[in-house]
Design a protein around this motif. Structure first.
Motif, mmCIF file in Angstrom:
data_model
loop_
_atom_site.group_PDB
_atom_site.id
_atom_site.type_symbol
_atom_site.label_atom_id
_atom_site.label_comp_id
_atom_site.label_asym_id
_atom_site.label_seq_id
_atom_site.Cartn_x
_atom_site.Cartn_y
_atom_site.Cartn_z
ATOM 1 N N THR A 1 0.769 -1.428 0.045
ATOM 2 C CA THR A 1 0.001 -0.001 0.096
ATOM 3 C C THR A 1 0.749 1.196 0.001
ATOM 4 O O THR A 1 0.604 2.421 -0.808
ATOM 5 N N PRO A 2 1.921 1.381 0.876
ATOM 6 C CA PRO A 2 2.615 2.622 0.768
ATOM 7 C C PRO A 2 3.463 2.741 -0.276
ATOM 8 O O PRO A 2 3.750 3.897 -0.727
ATOM 9 N N ILE A 3 3.865 1.761 -1.128
ATOM 10 C CA ILE A 3 4.516 1.698 -2.617
ATOM 11 C C ILE A 3 3.684 2.453 -3.342
ATOM 12 O O ILE A 3 4.057 3.469 -4.200
ATOM 13 N N VAL A 4 2.288 1.683 -3.623
ATOM 14 C CA VAL A 4 1.395 2.657 -4.343
ATOM 15 C C VAL A 4 1.274 3.866 -4.080
ATOM 16 O O VAL A 4 1.071 4.796 -4.953
ATOM 17 N N LEU A 5 0.914 4.339 -2.995
ATOM 18 C CA LEU A 5 0.720 5.680 -2.389
ATOM 19 C C LEU A 5 1.887 6.615 -2.878
ATOM 20 O O LEU A 5 1.440 7.732 -3.521
ATOM 21 N N ALA A 6 3.186 6.195 -2.548
ATOM 22 C CA ALA A 6 4.210 6.914 -2.817
ATOM 23 C C ALA A 6 4.255 7.201 -4.209
ATOM 24 O O ALA A 6 4.697 8.228 -4.892
ATOM 25 N N MET A 7 3.971 5.954 -5.283
ATOM 26 C CA MET A 7 4.174 6.149 -6.613
ATOM 27 C C MET A 7 3.054 7.054 -7.265
ATOM 28 O O MET A 7 3.233 8.016 -8.205
ATOM 29 N N VAL A 8 1.902 6.999 -6.491
ATOM 30 C CA VAL A 8 0.944 8.098 -7.099
ATOM 31 C C VAL A 8 1.241 9.545 -6.827
ATOM 32 O O VAL A 8 1.014 10.279 -7.276
ATOM 33 N N LEU A 9 1.790 9.743 -5.398
ATOM 34 C CA LEU A 9 1.817 11.300 -5.111
ATOM 35 C C LEU A 9 3.265 11.728 -5.041
ATOM 36 O O LEU A 9 3.269 12.987 -5.139
ATOM 37 N N GLY A 10 4.210 10.773 -5.519
ATOM 38 C CA GLY A 10 5.478 11.246 -5.391
ATOM 39 C C GLY A 10 5.766 12.414 -6.405
ATOM 40 O O GLY A 10 6.437 13.379 -6.108
ATOM 41 N N PHE A 11 5.259 12.095 -7.447
ATOM 42 C CA PHE A 11 5.690 13.070 -8.731
ATOM 43 C C PHE A 11 4.896 14.290 -8.746
ATOM 44 O O PHE A 11 5.387 15.317 -8.798
#
Length: 502
Positions: A432-442
């Motif tokens: 879950t945190p991986i997906v969240l970071a990939m969505v919001l990181g950019f």
């Protein structure tokens, strides 16, 4: 407004328009259910077909597809742990465990009811608040988008399963992934010298690998030890008790969250589903059951991602600003028809936006009915033996990844992330945190750097922007809230143990 809406309904009830609603819903289900075919891709494929069509018929077809595709992604997310769309990733967190327990019909029913109710409530909100909400979204500059993304990332503290440290490891892994490719501001290369990597890691193929392909490896690992699920599933599996448990999330919370976030350009259905899911978990008395098969998690994710569709249409129609990639393509479809999205659309051709509003109110019940009628058909997927199911899922993954941009690069990315996902899950690091970071990181990186370029005051710029400041404060509170709760719970346990000893 009422007169325009009545005219919109009168335009809807013709054979041609009703056929467009039905066709758009059916195509949308297929597009959403197949990993790799996003709603925006589905709309883009159909736009050339609409060239010679009546403007109202063309737009109703595309908008119906848009709404149904967001729900369709939840079907494979629940049955195969293969989210058909990025926004359906949160649906898989509780939907797939329910399917593994033989409750796939319940999960599918909750998802379609939440999607339908959420989209319907959101459509009403669109009619009532399109113009004022869209104007509010104009207050969001780079700093506000950065603060919004930070707030979203702080939800890791709520969504984390087990160790918060492992969740943070997953978050940093996701943030590193989005740094690969060309720097979005100055154009230098990062962690890639040449080739396809310069374009970065494609999100959807990576998502398919992390969830679906890693699940295939689990199936192959356990195929000798576990029998295929063969429970006899009949009916919708949804009870009055289930409704009492999730009605607030289904009717109030998820639609409002989805609509508000959908209005904000760039946020979209994925962010909406994550925020709604975290809110449902944070406000629930059964937090430990989330991620293990809680129908409230399914209701929150599906209700919000479908509510974001009418939300994304608000700034598109009222201001000509797309709220999502799909809405951006719809602006192109409007232009092809000789129409201009924005205030002039309401002033010069009010029949267009109000017919779209009416079509949403009609297409949502049709979409919901199709979904409910198909529950017992789709649920048969879980009865397939695991070794055969693994082959089917692998094929869907490969086709879906290849369809991303018709090349083998996304397929290799999907395979790599499938292997990574398998070992990550073996180490009990939540995805879950991986997906969240990939969505919001950019979103975090680009908007922070843009804000600093615009600002002449440095970090103190935050204190001059009240919306951004409030979001940052909320993010800090959200991050530390679980820690405070744990400390209070530990203190209470120590106090109770002392009282028992006395």
């Amino acid at each position: 407004m009422l007169a325009n809406l009545i005219e919109g309904f009168s335009n809807i009830f013709t054979f041609e328009i009703l056929l467009m609603i039905l066709a758009g819903s059916l195509i949308g289900y297929f597009v959403g259910a197949l990993p790799g075919l996003t709603p925006s891709i589905g709309i883009a494929i159909l736009v050339p077909i609409t060239f010679g069509m009546d403007p109202i018929a063309a737009l109703v077809l595309l908008v119906s597809l848009y709404g149904a595709a967001e729900y369709g992604g939840g079907i494979t997310a629940i049955l195969l742990n293969a989210p058909g769309t990025a926004a359906a990733a949160a649906t898989a967190w509780d939907g797939y465990p329910l399917a593994q327990k033989g409750l796939a019909n319940k999960a599918l029913t909750v998802s379609i009811l939440s999607s339908g109710i959420g989209a319907f409530v959101s459509a009403i909100l669109l009619i009532l608040t399109a113009v004022p909400m869209a104007k509010f979204a104009l207050n969001f500059g780079p700093l506000e988008y950065f603060a919004l993304a930070i707030f979203g990332l702080s939800l890791i503290s709520v969504l984390s399963e087990g160790s918060l440290v492992k969740s943070l490891i997953g978050m940093f892994f996701g943030l590193v992934i989005i740094c690969i490719g060309i720097d979005p501001i100055v154009g230098v290369t990062r962690f890639a010298e040449s080739g396809s990597l310069l374009g970065g890691i494609p999100f959807l193929p990576a998502l398919i690998g992390l969830f679906a392909l890693s699940e295939v490896f689990y199936m192959l690992e356990n195929t000798k030890n576990e029998k295929a699920v063969v429970e006899k599933v009949k009916g919708l599996g949804f009870t009055k008790e289930d409704f009492k448990k999730i009605w607030k999330t289904m009717i109030i919370k998820a639609p409002i969250i989805g609509y508000v976030i959908g209005v904000i350009p760039g946020a979209g259905a994925t962010v909406a589903s994550l925020v709604a899911y975290s809110e449902a978990k944070n406000s629930s008395k059964e937090k430990e059951s989330f991620g293990k098969g809680n129908i409230q998690g399914v209701a929150a994710a599906e209700g919000a991602n479908n509510s974001a569709v009418p939300g994304a249409l608000a700034p598109m129609l009222a201001l000509g600003i797309p709220g999502s990639a799909s809405a951006a393509i719809l602006i192109g479809a409007l232009t092809i028809q000789g129409l201009q999205a924005g205030p002039k659309l309401f002033h010069e051709t009010p029949e267009i936006p109000y017919t779209l509003f009416a079509s949403l109110l009609i297409s949502v019940p049709i979409m919901t009915l199709i979904g409910l009628l198909g529950v017992n058909l789709w649920v048969k997927v879980i009865k397939i033996p695991k070794n055969i199911l693994a082959i089917i899922v692998s094929t869907i993954c490969i086709v879906g990844a290849y369809a991303y941009n018709n090349s083998m690069y996304p397929v290799w990315i999907m395979l790599i992330f499938g292997i990574l996902g398998y070992f990550i899950r073996k180490l009990h690091v939540p995805t879950t945190p991986i997906v969240l970071a990939m969505v919001l990181g950019f979103m975090i990186e680009t908007n922070f750097r843009r804000a600093m370029i615009v600002s002449t005051e440095g970090v103190s710029f935050f204190f001059t922007r009240p919306i951004a400041l409030v979001l940052i404060i909320l993010a800090i509170l959200m991050f530390f809230l679980p820690l405070v709760k744990k400390i209070r719970q530990k203190h209470k346990e120590q106090k109770d143990s002392k009282e028992i000893q006395v």
